[in-house]
Design an enzyme around this catalytic site. Structure first.
Site, PDB file in Angstrom:
ATOM      1  N   ASP A  45     -41.765 -36.826   7.607  1.00 17.18           N
ATOM      2  CA  ASP A  45     -42.125 -35.862   6.561  1.00 17.18           C
ATOM      3  C   ASP A  45     -42.170 -34.436   7.107  1.00 17.18           C
ATOM      4  OD1 ASP A  45     -44.483 -36.543   8.111  1.00 17.18           O
ATOM      5  OD2 ASP A  45     -45.698 -35.530   6.602  1.00 17.18           O
TER       6      ASP A  45
ATOM      7  N   GLU B 124     -47.346 -37.582   8.252  1.00 18.53           N
ATOM      8  CA  GLU B 124     -48.121 -37.019   9.356  1.00 18.53           C
ATOM      9  C   GLU B 124     -48.788 -35.719   8.934  1.00 18.53           C
ATOM     10  OE1 GLU B 124     -48.945 -34.552  12.976  1.00 18.53           O
ATOM     11  OE2 GLU B 124     -47.641 -34.093  11.294  1.00 18.53           O
TER      12      GLU B 124
END
Ligand SMILES: [Zn+2]
Length: 409
Positions: free
Chosen positions: A82, A176
């Protein structure tokens, strides 16, 4: 062998922005990259490739190619798919520029200029090819540089059987950036004895210390009365909230701290006469000083309750994550081998404490010691983010060398 640059350019064009919504994964679009990575891993001949269709993790392994009877610890490599939601990650338009020292006008309209005036450290990148975005989005080097490097390492090892290594584990994680990166990881499937997150900055960087972290929440209950006749009866929650902040050490604040100095950071303050809420984050590398900071937070609330009456304020504290150092210290060979690998490749190791957390910190406390390695990216979470092409290539060599070193006697 595909150049790590081509992989990187392919991955950053896929929008994988995560969101703060508590879902796992937070956004479905992260599957777009996860599916591609799983496919590419299968295509290059990696083993045990598994895409977690529910939680969006990609797992794979590379079998050991050591001679019969020889064993080595199982090393893991992780990166997150991400990107930060600070700036858009949709429609990333990457371009490779040779950095001569002259300003790089990202969008061609003078609005976003990447240059040494604002970023003096750029002098270290003169003569290098840099990947930049066009000023309308972030680049996503955080952490697609790490993803591309691990993928390139895997392809290299699979096509160079003469490079000896034990069984290796690979995992690409979602979310994350919103603190959910390891929430649904299956460490059993991952199977490594220890790991490295590849999620840092410029070449040579390595981290195995991070903050101990807590959030602190203060609620102040005031008493409103007509300001003309409030003497002796009004309790102004806003002013009591301000007094609370004044009871905390002035210089233990993000504005005045660096290195190993911890802080109390007031991130949000809302209120009126009747009620005020103050949100803090509390950080310190040292476990004892961290405990002292939390005790001081409570003591300040107790003091105000003594002064203004019981129940005037409530303090809530919640630990977020801990320093990985205490888990890594008994296994310093993980750090030492990475440092040796760097030195052998002519890279100067720069080991520094992280003033934040990493997925590796949480993994370490879940039982998987996991320091963090460089990616060759800089200026994360913004439009000025860039990645150095020669550094990314060097980091692929570094990962290969680390895998190899752990199998040496
Ligand atoms: Zn990252």
């Amino acid at each position: 062998m595909e150049d790590v640059l081509d992989r990187f350019l392919r991955y950053v064009k896929i929008d994988t922005q995560s969101e703060e919504n508590g879902l796992h994964p937070s956004t479905k679009k992260q599957f777009d990259l996860a599916r591609l990575l799983a496919e590419e891993l299968r295509g290059m001949g990696a083993s045990e490739v598994f895409l977690d269709e529910e939680y969006c993790y990609v797992y794979a392994s590379l079998p050991s190619n050591l001679p019969e009877g020889k064993t080595a610890p199982r090393v893991g490599f992780l990166a997150h798919m991400d990107t930060s939601n600070a700036v858009s990650g949709a429609g990333v338009n990457p371009r490779v520029v040779e950095f001569t020292g002259e300003d790089i006008d990202l969008g061609g309209d003078g609005k976003h200029v990447l240059g040494m005036k604002d970023f003096p450290f750029l002098k270290d990148f003169i003569g290098q090819e840099l990947v930049v975005a066009d000023g309308s989005t972030l680049l996503g080097a955080d952490d697609k540089a790490g993803v591309a490097e691990i993928m390139a390492m895997a392809e290299y090892l699979l096509t160079h059987p003469e490079v000896r290594h034990g069984k290796l584990s690979i995992c690409f994680t979602p979310d994350e950036e919103v603190g959910g990166g390891v929430a649904k990881i299956d460490l059993g499937r991952f199977g490594a004895d220890f790991g490295y997150t590849v999620d840092g900055g410029p070449l040579g960087g390595m981290e195995y210390e991070n903050f101990n972290a807590a959030s602190g929440f203060l609620t102040v209950y005031g008493r409103s009365s007509h300001p003309g006749s409030a003497k002796g009866s009004m309790k102004n929650a806003i002013l009591i909230g301000m007094e609370f902040q004044s009871l905390l050490p002035v210089f233990e604040n993000p504005m005045y701290t660096e290195g190993y100095e911890g802080f109390f950071h007031l991130c949000d303050f809302h209120g009126d006469v009747e009620k005020a809420t103050l949100s803090y984050i509390i950080r310190d590398h040292d476990r004892e000083k961290f405990a002292e900071k939390k005790a001081r937070f409570r003591a300040a609330a107790d003091f105000l309750n003594g002064k203004y009456g019981a129940g005037t304020c409530t303090a809530e504290l919640k630990d977020s994550y801990y320093n990985m150092k205490e888990v890594i210290l008994p296994h310093m060979e993980i750090v030492e081998k990475a440092k040796e690998a760097m030195v052998e490749l002519g890279i100067a190791p720069v080991v520094a404490p992280i003033r934040g957390g990493t997925d590796g910190a949480m993994l370490s406390h879940m039982g998987l010691p996991c320091p963090n390695l460089c990616t060759g990216g800089m200026n994360f979470h913004g439009r000025y983010e860039f990645a150095s092409v020669p550094q990314m290539r060097k980091i692929v060599e570094l990962l290969v060398r680390i895998a190899e070193k752990h199998a040496e006697a």
